[in-house]
Enzyme design. Structure first.
Site, short mmCIF file in Angstrom:
data_model
loop_
_atom_site.label_atom_id
_atom_site.label_comp_id
_atom_site.label_asym_id
_atom_site.label_seq_id
_atom_site.Cartn_x
_atom_site.Cartn_y
_atom_site.Cartn_z
N LYS A 299 33.17 12.47 28.16
CA LYS A 299 31.94 12.19 27.43
C LYS A 299 30.87 13.15 27.96
CE LYS A 299 28.38 10.25 28.16
NZ LYS A 299 27.47 11.28 27.50
N GLU B 223 29.33 11.73 41.77
CA GLU B 223 28.49 12.81 42.29
C GLU B 223 27.08 12.55 41.78
OE1 GLU B 223 31.48 15.01 44.25
OE2 GLU B 223 29.31 15.01 44.29
N CYS C 137 21.41 19.06 41.57
CA CYS C 137 21.39 17.95 42.52
C CYS C 137 21.35 18.43 43.95
CB CYS C 137 22.61 17.10 42.30
SG CYS C 137 24.07 18.09 42.46
N GLU D 129 13.68 12.56 43.75
CA GLU D 129 14.19 13.88 43.37
C GLU D 129 13.31 14.42 42.25
OE1 GLU D 129 17.98 13.58 41.42
OE2 GLU D 129 18.72 15.21 42.65
N1 NAI Z 1 25.50 15.04 42.41
C1 NAI Z 1 25.64 15.88 41.41
O1 NAI Z 1 26.54 16.73 41.38
C2 NAI Z 1 24.68 15.84 40.26
C3 NAI Z 1 23.69 14.86 40.15
N2 NAI Z 1 22.82 14.87 39.08
C4 NAI Z 1 21.70 13.92 39.05
O2 NAI Z 1 21.52 13.38 37.69
C5 NAI Z 1 20.14 13.36 37.35
C6 NAI Z 1 19.81 14.28 36.22
O3 NAI Z 1 20.92 14.49 35.41
P1 NAI Z 1 21.07 13.63 34.09
O4 NAI Z 1 22.12 14.28 33.27
O5 NAI Z 1 19.77 13.34 33.43
O6 NAI Z 1 21.63 12.27 34.63
P2 NAI Z 1 22.04 10.97 33.80
O7 NAI Z 1 22.63 10.14 34.84
O8 NAI Z 1 20.98 10.42 32.94
O9 NAI Z 1 23.20 11.46 32.76
C7 NAI Z 1 24.41 11.95 33.24
C8 NAI Z 1 25.49 11.63 32.21
O10 NAI Z 1 25.62 10.22 32.14
C9 NAI Z 1 25.48 9.78 30.78
N3 NAI Z 1 24.92 8.45 30.80
C10 NAI Z 1 23.63 8.07 30.93
N4 NAI Z 1 23.53 6.72 30.93
C11 NAI Z 1 24.80 6.23 30.79
C12 NAI Z 1 25.39 4.94 30.72
N5 NAI Z 1 24.65 3.83 30.80
N6 NAI Z 1 26.74 4.83 30.57
C13 NAI Z 1 27.51 5.93 30.49
N7 NAI Z 1 27.03 7.19 30.56
C14 NAI Z 1 25.68 7.33 30.71
C15 NAI Z 1 24.61 10.84 30.14
O11 NAI Z 1 24.79 10.82 28.74
C16 NAI Z 1 25.18 12.09 30.79
O12 NAI Z 1 26.38 12.45 30.14
C17 NAI Z 1 19.43 13.78 38.59
O13 NAI Z 1 19.18 12.67 39.41
C18 NAI Z 1 20.43 14.67 39.32
O14 NAI Z 1 20.24 14.79 40.69
C19 NAI Z 1 22.91 15.76 38.06
C20 NAI Z 1 23.90 16.73 38.14
C21 NAI Z 1 24.82 16.85 39.23
O1 LIG Z 2 25.32 19.31 39.08
C1 LIG Z 2 24.90 19.99 39.99
O2 LIG Z 2 23.74 20.03 40.34
C2 LIG Z 2 25.94 20.82 40.67
O3 LIG Z 2 26.87 19.95 41.29
C3 LIG Z 2 25.34 21.74 41.66
S1 LIG Z 2 26.42 23.01 42.07
O4 LIG Z 2 27.78 22.46 42.27
O5 LIG Z 2 26.43 23.95 40.93
O6 LIG Z 2 25.87 23.59 43.28
#
Ligand code: NAI
Ligand SMILES: O=C(O)[C@H](O)CS(=O)(=O)O
Length: 485
Positions: free
Chosen positions: A183, A259, A293, A388
């Site tokens: 998804k 993650e 992230c 963040e």
């Molecule tokens: N640790 C990591 O590798 C990463 C962490 N993040 C974190 O995510 C946040 C920003 O990214 P976003 O995409 O806005 O995060 P988000 O958590 O809102 O969305 C991520 C995914 O989850 C889906 N989603 C949202 N609510 C859902 C639900 N209730 N049930 C199922 N799926 C759902 C969204 O459609 C999207 O596909 C920031 O906090 C960032 O740090 C983002 C990318 C990588």
């Molecule tokens: O979703 C992200 O922010 C990525 O995990 C960061 S990275 O892997 O491209 O460093």
């Protein structure tokens, strides 16, 4: 229109990919995809729900026996074909990604290579899902451990890495012998569908990889969490959504990889190479406009280096160019949406109101663009110290002792990535071991690679992706005891 540029490419799809077929939503509903940098309407894609998701899961389950029966070498060969096709279309995929996500083209090109590297890596790792032969505890027994695929995998991915966050999950899952239902985020479905088209072209069988596009993420997510055919959920995104998904998976005890969010500290000690620290902080802070992230969320500088670092870092930030994401000379693109801009504005206003000095930027530009911003004299009572920012804002804090620096760095619910600069080898070991994070950059601001384990601790999630550790997430360990020998 941006879409006319891609219509000629066979992998440019605007239908979902379910069980080997390109399909619309059952009710023919769609949702629009827009470019964050121009606002241009890019495409309309199917807005699917639980019924379509259920069919994708059932199709994956039906495809699993044949997929797991293939040898690791056969699965690896198909992954290699997929890798080759992704790299063959790198430039076009990057342009599509930049228009869909607002990532500047130089970073999109880097992401295609980075994302493809997971497919290349796990094409090989597939053949290393080793088991064990254990010296038996009695003469008439023989003990063996084998690895087997966990089963149907659900992958939910974020918009900030439209390609790499998919391949970082799908490649090891397929390598291990697991089918996957993806998804993707509503913001960047076109990149996900392009990946699926290239996987289909590479020969990955119907049902083994499906992409369910939707704007009803919570509804589709519920099906992925509650359907007992799903044995593993791999999620990348915010900590809040991660907690929701974990709770929804509890009833089925679905295996989880999460993650999640971060709050990365960047420590600069008096003995650091200041120019290297400035370069590292610039790269780790403003990568994808601060929307990763692992981006630096707090810069902490020791007293002796504070003034010099602040001056040099602010000057370097002043050299960053914002503008057209397809311009190779531009380093900073737009934020993903209005919500992202408002969060940045709120953090800056809170910090300035509590005493921070605005050294660079601080103001919104046209559309979703925001000036790269530097705040000096930040303090731990500010929102930006605990939340963040996910945007181009760099708050700089001051510290006196090594112990104080570690305490400040660890004073957060998150634990994904941390960075520090020092040329004292003893300090490098002490601080590396004391930081409560899954990943630590020592005199380095860019640490992500397919060969090393990516993941966090505390509220940043669980599990590791990439590296030799990444395959285990999709394997079960089975113990066989042969008696009567
Ligand atoms: N640790 C990591 O590798 C990463 C962490 N993040 C974190 O995510 C946040 C920003 O990214 P976003 O995409 O806005 O995060 P988000 O958590 O809102 O969305 C991520 C995914 O989850 C889906 N989603 C949202 N609510 C859902 C639900 N209730 N049930 C199922 N799926 C759902 C969204 O459609 C999207 O596909 C920031 O906090 C960032 O740090 C983002 C990318 C990588
Ligand atoms: O979703 C992200 O922010 C990525 O995990 C960061 S990275 O892997 O491209 O460093």
């Amino acid at each position: 229109m941006a879409t006319s540029e891609f219509a000629q490419f066979p992998f440019y799809r605007t239908q979902a990919f379910v069980n080997g077929a390109w399909v619309d939503a059952d009710d023919a509903s769609t949702f629009a995809v827009h470019s964050p940098s121009t606002g241009v309407h890019l495409a309309d894609v199917p807005n699917m729900g639980r019924a379509e998701t259920r069919r994708a899961i059932e199709g994956a389950s039906a495809a699993w026996p044949a997929w797991r029966a293939m040898t690791a070498k056969e699965r690896g060969a198909l992954l290699r074909e997929w890798f080759t096709r992704i790299m063959a279309h790198r430039d076009t995929l990057a342009r599509l990604m930049s228009q869909e996500s607002g990532k500047v083209i130089t970073e999109s090109l880097g992401e295609v290579t980075y994302g493809a590297s997971f497919v290349e890596w796990f094409a090989e790792e597939a053949k290393r899902a080793y088991g064990d032969v254990i010296p038996a505890h009695t003469r008439d027994r023989r003990l063996v451990v084998i690895k087997q695929p966990v089963g149907v995998v659900a992958a939910i991915t974020p918009w900030n890495f439209p390609l790499a966050m998919i391949t970082r999950k799908v490649a090891p899952a397929l390598a291990a012998g697991c089918p996957v239902v993806i998804k993707p985020p509503a913001e960047t479905p076109l990149t996900a569908l392009a990946l699926a088209a290239l996987a289909e072209e590479a020969g990955i069988p119907a049902g083994v990889l499906s992409v369910v596009t939707t704007n009803h993420s919570s509804e589709v997510g519920l099906e992925l969490c509650e359907n007992p055919l799903v044995r593993k959920l791999s999620f990348t995104g915010s900590t809040g959504v991660g907690r929701t998904l974990m709770a929804q998976c509890a009833n089925n005890l679905t295996k989880l990889s999460l993650e999640l969010g971060g709050n990365a500290p960047f420590l600069v000690f008096d003995d650091a190479d200041l120019d290297a620290a400035v370069r590292g902080a610039l790269a780790a802070k403003y990568r994808h406009n601060g929307q990763t992230c692992v981006c630096v969320n707090r810069i902490l500088v020791q007293d002796g280096a504070y003034d010099a670092f602040v001056e040099r870092f602010a000057a370097a930030v002043g050299g960053l160019r914002t503008g057209d994401v397809l311009d190779t000379q531009v380093q900073v693109g737009p934020l993903i949406n209005e919500k992202g801009v408002q969060k940045v504005e709120a953090h800056i206003a809170d910090a300035v109101q509590k005493g921070a000095r605005l050294l660079r930027g601080g103001h919104r530009k046209e559309g979703l663009y925001f000036e790269p911003t530097v705040l000096a004299d930040a303090t731990t009572d500010m929102r930006i110290a605990r939340e963040e920012v996910f945007g181009p804002v760099a708050p700089i804090f001051r510290f006196t002792s090594e112990d104080e620096a570690v305490r400040m760095a660890n004073d957060t619910e998150f634990g994904l990535a941390a960075y520090f600069y020092s040329r004292d080898v003893g300090r490098c070991w002490r601080v590396s071991e004391a930081l409560e994070y899954g990943m630590v950059g020592v005199n380095e601001g860019l640490i992500s690679t397919e060969v090393a384990p990516f993941g966090g601790v505390k509220a940043s999630g669980m599990g590791r992706e990439g590296s030799k550790y990444g395959l285990d997430s999709f394997l079960e360990t089975k113990y066989l005891c042969y008696g009567g020998i």
